[in-house]
Design a protein around this motif. Structure first.
Motif, PDB file in Angstrom:
ATOM      1  N   GLU A  21       4.114   5.435   2.047  1.00 50.65           N
ATOM      2  CA  GLU A  21       4.682   6.667   1.495  1.00 50.65           C
ATOM      3  C   GLU A  21       3.536   7.526   0.974  1.00 50.65           C
ATOM      4  O   GLU A  21       3.375   7.729  -0.233  1.00 50.65           O
ATOM      5  CB  GLU A  21       5.675   6.317   0.378  1.00 50.65           C
ATOM      6  N   SER A  22       2.754   8.024   1.902  1.00 51.56           N
ATOM      7  CA  SER A  22       1.498   8.671   1.582  1.00 51.56           C
ATOM      8  C   SER A  22       1.693   9.858   0.632  1.00 51.56           C
ATOM      9  O   SER A  22       2.593  10.680   0.812  1.00 51.56           O
ATOM     10  CB  SER A  22       0.825   9.150   2.873  1.00 51.56           C
ATOM     11  N   VAL A  23       0.838   9.924  -0.373  1.00 50.29           N
ATOM     12  CA  VAL A  23       0.871  10.996  -1.369  1.00 50.29           C
ATOM     13  C   VAL A  23      -0.458  11.738  -1.325  1.00 50.29           C
ATOM     14  O   VAL A  23      -1.526  11.124  -1.443  1.00 50.29           O
ATOM     15  CB  VAL A  23       1.128  10.431  -2.779  1.00 50.29           C
ATOM     16  N   TRP A  24      -0.405  13.073  -1.147  1.00 55.21           N
ATOM     17  CA  TRP A  24      -1.617  13.877  -1.220  1.00 55.21           C
ATOM     18  C   TRP A  24      -1.929  14.163  -2.683  1.00 55.21           C
ATOM     19  O   TRP A  24      -1.038  14.445  -3.487  1.00 55.21           O
ATOM     20  CB  TRP A  24      -1.420  15.197  -0.470  1.00 55.21           C
ATOM     21  N   ARG A  25      -3.226  14.089  -3.029  1.00 54.31           N
ATOM     22  CA  ARG A  25      -3.642  14.278  -4.429  1.00 54.31           C
ATOM     23  C   ARG A  25      -4.702  15.368  -4.506  1.00 54.31           C
ATOM     24  O   ARG A  25      -5.709  15.325  -3.790  1.00 54.31           O
ATOM     25  CB  ARG A  25      -4.207  12.963  -4.980  1.00 54.31           C
ATOM     26  N   TRP A  51       3.759   2.204  -8.135  1.00 51.22           N
ATOM     27  CA  TRP A  51       2.813   3.166  -7.556  1.00 51.22           C
ATOM     28  C   TRP A  51       2.713   4.432  -8.405  1.00 51.22           C
ATOM     29  O   TRP A  51       1.646   5.010  -8.552  1.00 51.22           O
ATOM     30  CB  TRP A  51       3.271   3.576  -6.158  1.00 51.22           C
ATOM     31  N   SER A 100       0.831  -1.201   0.000  1.00 54.60           N
ATOM     32  CA  SER A 100       0.000   0.000   0.000  1.00 54.60           C
ATOM     33  C   SER A 100       0.867   1.253   0.000  1.00 54.60           C
ATOM     34  O   SER A 100       1.602   1.508   0.954  1.00 54.60           O
ATOM     35  CB  SER A 100      -0.924   0.006   1.225  1.00 54.60           C
ATOM     36  N   GLN A 101       0.765   2.025  -1.068  1.00 59.75           N
ATOM     37  CA  GLN A 101       1.510   3.280  -1.140  1.00 59.75           C
ATOM     38  C   GLN A 101       1.085   4.223  -0.020  1.00 59.75           C
ATOM     39  O   GLN A 101       1.928   4.843   0.641  1.00 59.75           O
ATOM     40  CB  GLN A 101       1.276   3.950  -2.491  1.00 59.75           C
ATOM     41  N   GLN A 102      -0.204   4.330   0.231  1.00 62.03           N
ATOM     42  CA  GLN A 102      -0.683   5.306   1.209  1.00 62.03           C
ATOM     43  C   GLN A 102      -0.256   4.971   2.629  1.00 62.03           C
ATOM     44  O   GLN A 102      -0.084   5.848   3.459  1.00 62.03           O
ATOM     45  CB  GLN A 102      -2.205   5.432   1.137  1.00 62.03           C
ATOM     46  N   LYS A 103      -0.047   3.698   2.921  1.00 63.11           N
ATOM     47  CA  LYS A 103       0.414   3.318   4.258  1.00 63.11           C
ATOM     48  C   LYS A 103       1.903   3.562   4.434  1.00 63.11           C
ATOM     49  O   LYS A 103       2.367   3.867   5.535  1.00 63.11           O
ATOM     50  CB  LYS A 103       0.099   1.842   4.517  1.00 63.11           C
TER      51      LYS A 103
END
Length: 534
Positions: free
Chosen positions: A144-148, A301, A139-142
């Motif tokens: 290396e979280s990315v705001w979109r 990702w 899981s990318q968000q878990k």
């Protein structure tokens, strides 16, 4: 051929539990389509033991997959199963583990019910492999979280991207894997490098001891170890084998080899053995190989966003680049956030440019940096051309403020050569109050690592960047406004897709691997997650 047969034999032994429970299967219904659906719904009792990855989402996928097949098996002959197994084994070159996608063996005397059960489990591994190859396994968000930004498109679901490809290429599964594997050039080059690296025995080198900074021409007892380390990785120090072990002088050949090493590891190639260079030299061969694996997952990702990006920032590499169809056309150095004030990862659109900007001090910097300085010396405000405002925009007298409890105030630095934002700011929607901007601190671009900001991205040669994103008429307008010295906003007719991401390895067109310091210690989090995933 013998080796391939041995692999199949071992795999069959490992997967034997999948085919040892035929007696538990219920009778198939007269309607083949309905019977496959019933079997999928009763997998936990009908086809046990099941892989842990076969969850409710996977069951729904299986229903979607088998519906257009009208009850037919997806894998009716051994030839296509062998082709699928070959594709799964090739996932090792993508940094994925083939054992995570088991292909159950099919006994020659399997009953229709057992064949249906094995077919479903095979399909589950097929769909899971395609999903992980395209989207990433973790899981990318878990991690290396990315705001979109809300106006940026999100990746389409697996039902849209994976399912049609999976069904259409059942007779040639290799085409399905090729279709979903990221086509991003950066990914393809990294995959080739990882495949070559993992096929060779790990190199071996000893850590170099800590010590004082070593400059060219000096002597140090660590120099022979430095030469041995550089030679081990193919950086030729131009000395004979005897001299490598005995000469303690930091000679020109060793300096040149060290500079080549620095250039490939995101360090200023000054030929000086300092702390940053020593740290990179002492990274183990196993960790280096794992770095490639980590970044293959990252690029899965990021593949869609980087393909659509026009401007990208690699935070780990402290670089900005102009992109077209996933290929960088131009790049320059940046300065990014310190570890305690990291540059956020995000996907947004550059929509306007501030020319001759003023700088309103962000709340964190006001609280942690500016207020202590002002309390120590109120003359700090005049020295830095700063004015104080309330939140209604009214200018306040700094001598009327109780600086121990200043209340709701704003500090603003006027436009000028000493403004921290320089003369140009590229702005985009985000909740972090960050942007890409010019800087008067040009000398810091020659330092390494370039982690000096409080989260914003300072861009080297930003006016050159402007000439590449604006046409000639737009640039003339912008230049005239810059020359006026007045603060103004220039809105872009066409917004630019921006990706601010983090990757620590790249491979160039010549197959040369380039590493960047893991400034935020993100690699280890992903390495740990990959180990726990087993």
């Amino acid at each position: 051929m013998i080796k391939k047969r041995a692999v199949y034999t071992v795999l069959a032994l490992i997967l034997a539990p999948f085919v040892g429970h035929a007696v538990t299967l219920p009778p198939l219904e007269s309607n083949p389509t309905e019977s496959m659906g019933v079997l999928i719904d009763t997998l936990s009792t009908s086809c046990a033991p099941l892989p842990t990855s076969l969850d409710d989402f996977s069951r729904a996928q299986l229903h979607d997959f088998y519906q257009p097949l009208a009850g037919a098996l997806a894998w009716p002959n051994e030839a296509t199963r062998v082709m699928l197994l070959e594709q799964v084994n090739q996932l090792a070159d993508d940094g994925l583990s083939p054992t995570d996608y088991p292909i159950p063996s099919m006994p020659l005397d399997a009953s229709p019910r057992l064949r249906a059960c094995i077919d479903i489990l095979t399909t589950h591994s097929y769909l899971q492999a395609l999903h992980d190859l395209h989207y990433g396994r973790l899981s990318q968000q878990k991690l290396e979280s990315v705001w979109r930004s809300s106006d940026m498109p999100v990746r389409p679901s697996a039902k849209v991207t994976i399912m049609p490809v999976a069904i259409a290429n059942l007779s040639e599964p290799g085409l399905a894997f090729k279709a979903v594997r990221p086509s991003l050039v950066q990914y393809q080059q990294l995959r080739s490098a990882y495949a070559a690296l993992r096929s060779r025995p790990l190199q071996s080198w000893q850590p170099i001891a800590a010590g004082p900074t070593l400059h060219p021409g000096q002597s140090d007892p660590r120099v022979p170890a430095l030469r041995t380390r550089l030679n081990a990785e193919g950086y030729n120090t131009a000395l004979t084998s005897g001299s490598v072990q005995t000469d303690t002088r930091f000679d020109p050949g060793t300096v040149a080899a060290l500079r080549a090493f620095q250039a490939r590891h995101g360090i200023n190639d000054d030929g000086v053995l300092g702390t940053a260079t020593l740290t990179e030299l002492n990274v183990s061969p196993l960790t280096r190989r794992e770095q490639l694996k980590v970044n293959l997952e990252r690029l899965r990702w990021l593949a869609d966003d980087l393909t659509q990006a026009q401007v990208a920032v690699n935070v780990a590499g402290a670089e900005v680049m102009l992109m077209q169809n996933g290929v960088d056309l131009w790049r320059k150095r940046t300065q990014v956030g310190r570890a305690e004030r990291k540059t956020p990862l995000l996907v947004s659109r550059i929509n306007r440019i501030t020319l001759n900007p003023t700088w309103t001090v962000p709340p964190t910097i006001l609280r942690e940096d500016k207020l202590p300085a002002i309390r120590s010396d109120i003359g700090y405000l005049d020295k830095h051309q700063m004015n104080v405002y309330n939140h209604q925009g009214q200018r306040l007298n700094p001598h009327d403020i109780d600086w121990s409890k200043p209340g709701a105030i704003m500090l603003r630095q006027e436009a000028g050569v000493n403004n921290p934002l320089g003369r140009v700011v590229l702005r985009f929607d985000n909740p972090f109050s960050v942007y890409l901007h010019d800087t008067p601190s040009q000398r810091l671009f020659d330092r390494s690592p370039r982690v000096f900001s409080s989260g914003c991205v300072r861009v080297e040669a930003i006016q050159t960047l402007l000439t590449k994103i604006l046409d000639a008429d737009q640039m003339r307008t912008v230049q005239a406004r810059l020359d006026s010295g007045k603060t103004s906003q220039y809105r872009l007719d066409q917004q630019l897709n921006l990706v601010m991401a983090y990757w620590t390895v790249e491979v160039d067109a010549n197959g040369i691997i380039h590493y960047y310091p893991d400034m935020y210690d993100n690699d280890q989090k992903i390495i740990t997650a990959q180990l726990l995933d087993k």
